[in-house]
Each structure stands twice: as structure tokens, then as C-alpha cells.
Design a protein around this motif. Sequence first.
Motif, PDB file in Angstrom:
ATOM      1  N   SER A   1      50.884  22.508  71.566  1.00 41.15           N
ATOM      2  CA  SER A   1      50.478  21.119  71.813  1.00 41.15           C
ATOM      3  C   SER A   1      49.793  20.519  70.599  1.00 41.15           C
ATOM      4  CB  SER A   1      49.533  21.060  73.015  1.00 41.15           C
ATOM      5  OG  SER A   1      48.385  21.815  72.731  1.00 41.15           O
TER       6      SER A   1
ATOM      7  N   VAL B   1      40.525  11.497  70.047  1.00 37.37           N
ATOM      8  CA  VAL B   1      41.346  11.653  68.842  1.00 37.37           C
ATOM      9  C   VAL B   1      40.601  12.472  67.782  1.00 37.37           C
ATOM     10  CG1 VAL B   1      42.359  10.387  66.898  1.00 37.37           C
ATOM     11  CG2 VAL B   1      42.759   9.609  69.218  1.00 37.37           C
TER      12      VAL B   1
ATOM     13  N   PRO C   1      59.421  19.507  76.795  1.00 32.48           N
ATOM     14  CA  PRO C   1      59.377  18.895  78.126  1.00 32.48           C
ATOM     15  C   PRO C   1      58.364  17.758  78.232  1.00 32.48           C
ATOM     16  CG  PRO C   1      57.964  20.796  78.085  1.00 32.48           C
ATOM     17  CD  PRO C   1      58.484  20.633  76.679  1.00 32.48           C
TER      18      PRO C   1
ATOM     19  N   THR D   1      50.546  18.370  84.595  1.00 35.12           N
ATOM     20  CA  THR D   1      51.135  18.928  83.371  1.00 35.12           C
ATOM     21  C   THR D   1      50.966  20.448  83.376  1.00 35.12           C
ATOM     22  OG1 THR D   1      50.622  16.881  82.204  1.00 35.12           O
ATOM     23  CG2 THR D   1      51.083  18.811  80.845  1.00 35.12           C
TER      24      THR D   1
ATOM     25  N   TYR E   1      53.425  22.148  85.925  1.00 34.79           N
ATOM     26  CA  TYR E   1      54.823  22.425  85.549  1.00 34.79           C
ATOM     27  C   TYR E   1      54.893  23.404  84.387  1.00 34.79           C
ATOM     28  CZ  TYR E   1      55.493  19.538  81.295  1.00 34.79           C
ATOM     29  OH  TYR E   1      55.446  19.048  80.019  1.00 34.79           O
TER      30      TYR E   1
ATOM     31  N   GLY F   1      38.886  14.932  68.328  1.00 33.15           N
ATOM     32  CA  GLY F   1      38.772  16.325  68.779  1.00 33.15           C
ATOM     33  C   GLY F   1      37.361  16.657  69.242  1.00 33.15           C
TER      34      GLY F   1
ATOM     35  N   SER G   1      49.304  16.268  65.694  1.00 29.66           N
ATOM     36  CA  SER G   1      49.307  16.363  64.222  1.00 29.66           C
ATOM     37  C   SER G   1      50.663  15.966  63.639  1.00 29.66           C
ATOM     38  CB  SER G   1      48.944  17.780  63.776  1.00 29.66           C
ATOM     39  OG  SER G   1      49.995  18.680  64.068  1.00 29.66           O
TER      40      SER G   1
ATOM     41  N   TRP H   1      52.195  16.573  70.186  1.00 27.59           N
ATOM     42  CA  TRP H   1      52.272  16.514  68.720  1.00 27.59           C
ATOM     43  C   TRP H   1      51.162  15.681  68.097  1.00 27.59           C
ATOM     44  CZ3 TRP H   1      57.954  14.332  68.957  1.00 27.59           C
ATOM     45  CH2 TRP H   1      58.839  15.347  69.359  1.00 27.59           C
TER      46      TRP H   1
ATOM     47  N   ASP I   1      44.192  10.111  78.839  1.00 27.57           N
ATOM     48  CA  ASP I   1      45.041  11.209  78.400  1.00 27.57           C
ATOM     49  C   ASP I   1      45.466  10.964  76.964  1.00 27.57           C
ATOM     50  OD1 ASP I   1      45.280  12.780  80.956  1.00 27.57           O
ATOM     51  OD2 ASP I   1      45.798  10.776  81.636  1.00 27.57           O
TER      52      ASP I   1
ATOM     53  N   VAL J   1      41.206  26.825  69.418  1.00 27.03           N
ATOM     54  CA  VAL J   1      40.404  25.603  69.257  1.00 27.03           C
ATOM     55  C   VAL J   1      40.151  25.446  67.756  1.00 27.03           C
ATOM     56  CG1 VAL J   1      39.210  25.587  71.496  1.00 27.03           C
ATOM     57  CG2 VAL J   1      38.294  26.987  69.652  1.00 27.03           C
ATOM     58  N   HIS J   2      39.695  24.249  67.362  1.00 25.40           N
ATOM     59  CA  HIS J   2      39.368  24.065  65.947  1.00 25.40           C
ATOM     60  C   HIS J   2      37.861  24.168  65.686  1.00 25.40           C
ATOM     61  CE1 HIS J   2      43.534  22.563  65.597  1.00 25.40           C
ATOM     62  NE2 HIS J   2      43.401  22.861  64.326  1.00 25.40           N
TER      63      HIS J   2
ATOM     64  N   ALA K   1      44.944  24.043  71.683  1.00 28.86           N
ATOM     65  CA  ALA K   1      43.991  23.040  72.202  1.00 28.86           C
ATOM     66  C   ALA K   1      43.505  23.482  73.580  1.00 28.86           C
ATOM     67  CB  ALA K   1      44.636  21.647  72.262  1.00 28.86           C
TER      68      ALA K   1
END
Length: 328
Positions: A219, A316, A267, A130, A133, A318, A245, A243, A44, A175-176, A151
Motif C-alpha cells: 500500500s 498525508v 484490487p 477494505t 476483502y 504520515g 508514493s 500508491w 480515507d 511503518v516509517h 503502512a
Amino acid sequence: MNKTYGKYVVNKTGAPEVLEWTQEEFRQSASNEVRVRNEAVGVDFIDTMIRSGQLPTALPVGIGFAGVGIVEDFGTEVRNLSKGDRVAYMYFVGGSYAEQRYVPADRVFKLPDQSLSPVIAAGALFRGLTAWYLATRLRDLKQGDTALVHAAAGGVGLILVQWLTHLGVKVVGTVHEKTKVSTLLTYGCHYPVVIPEEDFAAKVKEVSDGKGAAVVYESIGAATFGKSLDCAGRFGLIVSYGWPSGDPGEVSLMTLRNKGSLFITRPTVTHYTAEPADFRCGATELFRMIKEGNLRIHVEHKYPLRQAAKAHEDIVAGKTVGSVVLVV
Ligand SMILES: NC(=O)c1ccc[n+]([C@@H]2O[C@H](COP(=O)([O-])OP(=O)(O)OC[C@H]3O[C@@H](n4cnc5c(N)ncnc54)[C@H](OP(=O)(O)O)[C@@H]3O)[C@@H](O)[C@H]2O)c1
């Protein structure tokens, strides 16, 4: 039987190479503990933040909060589990990147479908709880509401997109990379947006008939946060839950007022599943959604346990879509 089992620890934070393979001695399970022989472990994003030091933690630290495997041993007070059961667990003390894991029994969930692939279950658990919730505990979303998911082709993202569309919500997903759009469409995202090419705030406005989003799932953090605030409609909820970035910093109450009496929350799944009853409720609902075909868990990126550093590099960068899993 071997006297030791292998596990990763981090003694100093830094690049993926700081993941150190070590040996730990087997011990007697405590009275309320279960020993699980891991079959598959989720990678994760938070694992990479702990390893790199982006999320400060006391060292040395084990890595990974969730896993799936077979019960091999348990303490005298443990009920309702048998040796050989396939279980999923989520325990907020790092250490799942390992061949074996000792876990308190109230963090262990016996999989209702014992034949479910451990790789799929490991891809599902942390990210699925995740998404659970995020979709069901923060705001009572209604048919026709609009949500923005950043994301969206990532691990949490793809599950969240499916959960929201199941609730009848219109989803704008960012998305990037253009190459991720087809995956997004396959999993039901209505309006994919490639961030470098299109303005996601304009897209949210367009598809919500100018009303804005009921919920903005943020996100990415610093890089997108300002524009994400512009996407929320009147009384909209901004959920800043990741976070990568960077920390987006403070938001003034005046901004929340001026943008439409907005709500904002930061949260964590840790809090939303802290009570064993909540963990169980979320896991039951998650695996029911999977069984009923409402959620498909996309695991394209699987790595042997000993290639955890490579898995970290790829997530990382992406480069991954869907859930990332280590196979033990
Ligand atoms: N608060 C909670 O309860 C909770 C729980 C689980 C996860 N999370 C957070 O949710 C997010 C998703 O987690 P995940 O494990 O499923 O990871 P993931 O979405 O599979 O991977 C992260 C994605 O974020 C984007 N990204 C990564 N670094 C970025 C950067 N520097 N700038 C902009 N975008 C970047 C990339 O997607 P694109 O390039 O396609 O945009 C990447 O694929 C993470 O931020 C994680 O920390 C929060």
C-alpha cells in the motif's frame, strides 16, 4: 428547519485549502433514497488523492465515500429502515464530508448495535471493508502463513493486521516512524519493521524460515514495490492496493515467473463491494468481528468537520495512526 445544509466540494484540485465549504438545498428524497444526518465521517487516504488531483476525477466533486449517521427521511420504496435508525453507508459518489447525505438505500447498512459510537463505526466502515476483502476474498490464508502489511499502523493497516492474526497468519508490519511500533504491538502485529532502520524483505525471509510471504499487501507503491516483490514466496500473491508514493509502474511476466510463479492483483474496495449483497456481507462480518472483540478500531485522530483540511494535512504527512474521523 434550515433550507440548506453544509458540505465540502472541490472545484479545483490542489493543497488541502481547495476544500470549499458550500451550502446545498434540501430536496425530496428519491423513491429509493435515504437522507442521513451525518454524525461522523471517515477520512480515507483516497480522499486526499482526489482532492490533490493524484487520482484524476471530473470536477467539481464532493469528497468522502462513507459516513455514519441518523436516518431522517427516505423515499417511498425504501423498506426495513425507520427514522432515527443509526446507519453506516458507503457510496462511491463523493460527498460524505457534509452535514447531510442522500444515499441509495442499497448502500446503507443499519448498524446491528445501535449504541456503537458513530466515531468508531465511521473509523471502521471504509477501511474495515477494505481489510475484509483483503484478508478473506483474495487468498485462502492458512494458520502459519506469513503476510507482509505495509503502512501497518494506518487505518486499513491496523484493521488488516488484526484480521490476519485472527486467521492465524504471522504478520510482518512496516511503518516509517519508530513511535508507531508500540501501537502495532498493541494490535497484535508479530514483527514490526521501521522501514528506514530495518530491511523488511530480510525480516519476511527470517520469520517465514526462508519461504517468503503467502501474501504481500503493498500500500505504498513506487517507493517500496520492487523490494516487496522480493518478499513473496513461491506462488505468492502481490496485492498492490495503494500508491501514496506513486504508481509503481509495470511488472514483467518474466519477473513473476522468475520470482516463483507469483500472482499479482490491483484490487479496489469499490469492485469488491459493488454488489449490494457483497457490501452487506462485508459490513455484517465487519461489525460482527467488532462486536465479538476480534477487531478494535483505533480512532486517535478526530477533527471537527470544518477542519477537514487539517485532517488531510496530517494523514498525508504520515502523522496519523489508525483511522481518521471527522465529527459532525
Ligand atoms: N484499493 C483499495 O481497495 C483501497 C481501499 C482503501 C485504502 N486503500 C489504500 O490503502 C492505504 C491505506 O489507506 P488509509 O486510508 O488507511 O491510510 P493510512 O494508512 O491511515 O495512511 C497512509 C499511510 O501510508 C504511509 N504513507 C503515506 N504517504 C506515503 C508516502 N509518500 N510514502 C510512503 N508511505 C506513505 C504512511 O504510513 P507510514 O509512514 O507509517 O508507513 C501513512 O500513515 C492507502 O494507500 C489507500 O490509498 C486502498
